[in-house]
Design an enzyme around this catalytic site. Structure first.
Site, PDB file in Angstrom:
ATOM      1  N   SER A 155     -30.464  71.002  43.007  1.00 14.84           N
ATOM      2  CA  SER A 155     -29.672  72.187  43.372  1.00 14.84           C
ATOM      3  C   SER A 155     -30.543  73.066  44.242  1.00 14.84           C
ATOM      4  O   SER A 155     -31.784  72.997  44.177  1.00 14.84           O
ATOM      5  CB  SER A 155     -29.291  72.954  42.108  1.00 14.84           C
ATOM      6  OG  SER A 155     -28.872  74.276  42.435  1.00 14.84           O
ATOM      7  N   TYR A 168     -30.645  76.834  33.608  1.00 16.16           N
ATOM      8  CA  TYR A 168     -30.232  75.942  34.702  1.00 16.16           C
ATOM      9  C   TYR A 168     -31.302  75.897  35.804  1.00 16.16           C
ATOM     10  O   TYR A 168     -31.713  74.818  36.259  1.00 16.16           O
ATOM     11  CB  TYR A 168     -28.898  76.432  35.269  1.00 16.16           C
ATOM     12  CG  TYR A 168     -28.297  75.560  36.340  1.00 16.16           C
ATOM     13  CD1 TYR A 168     -27.556  74.433  36.009  1.00 16.16           C
ATOM     14  CD2 TYR A 168     -28.472  75.860  37.697  1.00 16.16           C
ATOM     15  CE1 TYR A 168     -26.994  73.627  37.002  1.00 16.16           C
ATOM     16  CE2 TYR A 168     -27.917  75.067  38.685  1.00 16.16           C
ATOM     17  CZ  TYR A 168     -27.178  73.954  38.339  1.00 16.16           C
ATOM     18  OH  TYR A 168     -26.624  73.166  39.316  1.00 16.16           O
TER      19      TYR A 168
HETATM   20  C1  BGC Z   1     -24.507  75.555  40.830  1.00 16.71           C
HETATM   21  C2  BGC Z   1     -23.275  76.259  41.327  1.00 16.71           C
HETATM   22  C3  BGC Z   1     -23.628  77.274  42.400  1.00 16.71           C
HETATM   23  C4  BGC Z   1     -24.527  76.675  43.470  1.00 16.71           C
HETATM   24  C5  BGC Z   1     -25.031  77.698  44.465  1.00 16.71           C
HETATM   25  C6  BGC Z   1     -25.237  74.971  42.005  1.00 16.71           C
HETATM   26  O1  BGC Z   1     -26.352  74.255  41.603  1.00 16.71           O
HETATM   27  O2  BGC Z   1     -24.137  74.533  39.902  1.00 16.71           O
HETATM   28  O3  BGC Z   1     -22.625  76.905  40.241  1.00 16.71           O
HETATM   29  O4  BGC Z   1     -22.441  77.745  43.014  1.00 16.71           O
HETATM   30  O5  BGC Z   1     -25.629  76.043  42.861  1.00 16.71           O
HETATM   31  O6  BGC Z   1     -25.481  78.867  43.850  1.00 16.71           O
END
Ligand code: BGC
Length: 270
Positions: A155, A168
């Protein structure tokens, strides 16, 4: 799709969390590129079955396997089932992930452990199983110049801190060093390990951030390209990164984010 058809012909792929969202798009892209795909799902067999039907109607090959990727015994059983049906594995896409958001002072140990368990430990368990098979089998030059490929779906939050999402962001930061350390360790055995770091992609995980015009307008202030991504944006890159066309890429993170990691707040200031 623009990448050449059958780029992955004869290859066996496993996509975790492959029954929806980004995982589904990756499954469809790999199948379209000629791979046989095992779709791992946790709790929605009907979604996986629909994707299977589409792939088979397109003359592709796919199977669905249920497993919780945070549990070692379930991961091992999933790989055994895949080997029974497909014989081996050439491509692992570690994709299954989730969010359990909370302000830091209120974040429970359970919220922390659930996210780390699936997003980080799950990636470790699956990568280790796949790597064992890659090493055992070695390179089959008629299939691929690599003994195997592992793609981690990370991410933008492996580099962008994210208040309210500490579990996260920590899991994604961890993925970066796990990916690079495995890549460093296994490159001599001709195993390629890379990450794709998506930005905001339209899936259920972030629906509240794009599903109303007001929310989408706010989200677009964070995206220089002024477009929220689609799951297919990730699927195409995954198919290419799994193919020999990217053979010299190892230990890299490819950001697929419309520029979200370019610090858009600095476009006019600083
Ligand atoms: C998350 C999303 C978020 C995106 C950008 C992703 O890794 O799961 O919820 O919109 O990152 O912030």
């Amino acid at each position: 799709m623009s990448f050449s058809l059958y780029l992955l012909k004869g290859q066996k792929a496993l996509v975790t969390g492959g029954s929806s969202g980004i995982g589904e798009a990756i499954v469809r892209a790999l199948a379209k590129a000629g791979a046989s795909v095992a779709i791992n799902y946790h709790s929605h067999p009907e979604n996986a079955d629909n994707i299977l039907d589409d792939i088979k109607a397109d003359k592709g090959e796919a199977i669905a396997i249920q497993a919780d990727v945070s549990k070692e015994d379930e991961v091992q059983a999933m790989f055994s089932q895949m080997y029974k049906q497909f014989g081996t594995i050439d491509i692992l896409v570690n994709n299954a992930g989730l969010q359990k958001d909370a302000p830091f002072l209120e974040m429970t140990l359970q919220q922390w452990n659930t996210v780390i368990g699936i997003n980080l430990t799950g990636y470790f368990l699956c990568a280790r199983e796949a790597a064992k098979e890659f090493v055992r089998r070695g390179v089959k030059p008629d299939i691929s110049s690599a003994a195997g490929k592992i793609i981690f779906i990370s991410s933008v939050h492996e580099v962008i801190p994210w208040a309210g999402h500490v579990n996260y962001a920590a899991s994604k930061g961890g993925i970066n060093m796990m990916m690079r350390s495995i890549a460093q360790e296994l490159a001599p055995q001709k195993i390629r390990v890379n990450s794709i770091a998506p930005g905001a992609i339209k899936t259920d995980i972030n629906k509240s951030a794009w599903s109303t015009p007001e929310a989408e307008a706010k989200l677009l202030t964070l995206i220089p390209q002024k477009r929220v991504g689609e799951p297919e944006d990730i699927g195409k890159v995954a198919a290419w990164l799994a193919s020999d066309d990217s053979d010299y890429i190892n230990g890299a993170t490819i950001f697929v984010d419309g520029g979200m990691t370019l610090y858009p707040g600095f476009a006019t200031g600083g």
